[in-house]
Scaffold this active site. Sequence first.
Site, short mmCIF file in Angstrom:
data_model
loop_
_atom_site.label_atom_id
_atom_site.label_comp_id
_atom_site.label_asym_id
_atom_site.label_seq_id
_atom_site.Cartn_x
_atom_site.Cartn_y
_atom_site.Cartn_z
N SER A 1 6.61 5.51 2.70
CA SER A 1 7.29 4.21 2.72
C SER A 1 8.05 3.88 1.42
CB SER A 1 6.30 3.10 3.08
OG SER A 1 5.18 3.11 2.24
N ASP B 1 0.50 -1.69 4.76
CA ASP B 1 0.07 -0.48 5.47
C ASP B 1 -1.31 -0.04 4.97
OD1 ASP B 1 0.05 1.87 6.93
OD2 ASP B 1 1.33 2.96 5.52
N HIS C 1 0.88 -1.18 0.00
CA HIS C 1 0.00 0.00 0.00
C HIS C 1 0.91 1.22 0.00
CE1 HIS C 1 -2.61 -3.17 1.47
NE2 HIS C 1 -3.67 -2.39 1.35
C1 LIG Z 1 -1.86 4.54 4.78
S1 LIG Z 1 -1.73 4.85 3.08
C2 LIG Z 1 -0.11 4.31 2.67
C3 LIG Z 1 1.01 5.15 3.19
C4 LIG Z 1 2.39 4.64 2.82
N1 LIG Z 1 2.52 3.20 3.04
C5 LIG Z 1 3.45 5.35 3.63
O1 LIG Z 1 3.85 4.83 4.69
O2 LIG Z 1 3.89 6.41 3.21
C6 LIG Z 1 -2.68 3.55 2.36
C7 LIG Z 1 -2.64 3.54 0.86
O3 LIG Z 1 -3.23 2.32 0.42
C8 LIG Z 1 -4.00 2.56 -0.75
N2 LIG Z 1 -4.92 1.43 -0.84
C9 LIG Z 1 -6.13 1.26 -0.27
N3 LIG Z 1 -6.59 0.00 -0.50
C10 LIG Z 1 -5.62 -0.64 -1.21
C11 LIG Z 1 -5.48 -1.97 -1.69
N4 LIG Z 1 -6.43 -2.88 -1.50
N5 LIG Z 1 -4.34 -2.28 -2.36
C12 LIG Z 1 -3.36 -1.37 -2.55
N6 LIG Z 1 -3.44 -0.09 -2.11
C13 LIG Z 1 -4.55 0.26 -1.44
C14 LIG Z 1 -4.60 3.92 -0.51
O4 LIG Z 1 -4.96 4.53 -1.74
C15 LIG Z 1 -3.44 4.65 0.21
O5 LIG Z 1 -2.63 5.32 -0.72
#
Ligand SMILES: C[S@@+](CC[C@H](N)C(=O)[O-])C[C@H]1O[C@@H](n2cnc3c(N)ncnc32)[C@H](O)[C@@H]1O
Length: 279
Positions: free
Chosen positions: A99, A163, A42
């Site tokens: 991340s 995440d 994510h």
């Molecule tokens: C908490 S943020 C991530 C922040 C990032 N990991 C960081 O630490 O900088 C969650 C992200 O997951 C994405 N997202 C939501 N559901 C998802 C899925 N099923 N698969 C992949 N990405 C997803 C959202 O669009 C968002 O950008």
Amino acid sequence: MLSYRHAYHAGNHADVIKHLTMALIFQAMHKKAKPFAYIDTHSGGVDYDLLSDEAVKTGEAYQGILRVMDHPALPAPYRDLLHQYNGSTDNNIALYPGSPAIGHHFQRDGDKLYLMELHNNETSTLKRKASRWADTAIHHRDGFEGLPAIVPPEPRRGLVLMDPSYEIKTDYNKAYQSINAAYKRWPTGIFALWYPVLIADKSQMMLDSFERSGIRRILMAEISRDAQEDESFGMIGSGMMIINPPYQLDEQLSDCLPALAKALLGDTAVANVRWLVGE
Ligand SMILES: C[S@@+](CC[C@H](N)C(=O)[O-])C[C@H]1O[C@@H](n2cnc3c(N)ncnc32)[C@H](O)[C@@H]1O
């Protein structure tokens, strides 16, 4: 429909515990020359301007990373990367690496990054900022289903960060199912899962599932404030669950988190670092 946008939350207390844990894991992985894979299920949009309208509107970074940049308990590899990312040793940082940027920061020749993101706009940003990085594959896909599909990765040594935003209630079970399936295919991988600590604790059921899964060596590290002081829609803290943590990560987190919990979440806040499942 996904509405979560990390730009509103970048650098908050949840990012601090998540990203300092990542920095400590990468530092440990650098002890061996053997290349590693970093899988980010994510990814979000790589990095965040802490002076943007979104960041200023919530002020979360001001209660988060900007509150602890000069705290002595902040682990050095995390503070150093924040300084290097901003090209300065000024603690008043303006650009916050997410991340994927942290994975890239610790990437050496031969290390490979796999970055997944589902949201269209975030994927466009990710592609714009990361597509020129060496040995980096960007996947516009669901990270829960993508993780078991791409492991074991090449190289075989590596770290997964999962995440989710937990916008959808099923994310808790999907996180468990995805990591459990990936672990069966790649039992030597390091799997790090961020989760919220909530008043009505939905994360607990997910942690219980991991405890019963048969997977060994699961460390958890949480910071949380007293539930009486909650002002944030039920999220009183957050945690990282790490399968196959590097040697001494438990001690490093036990050393830094108690003081950081209080600095980030107030005097009544506590840290809880313990083995959910031992050897
Ligand atoms: C908490 S943020 C991530 C922040 C990032 N990991 C960081 O630490 O900088 C969650 C992200 O997951 C994405 N997202 C939501 N559901 C998802 C899925 N099923 N698969 C992949 N990405 C997803 C959202 O669009 C968002 O950008």
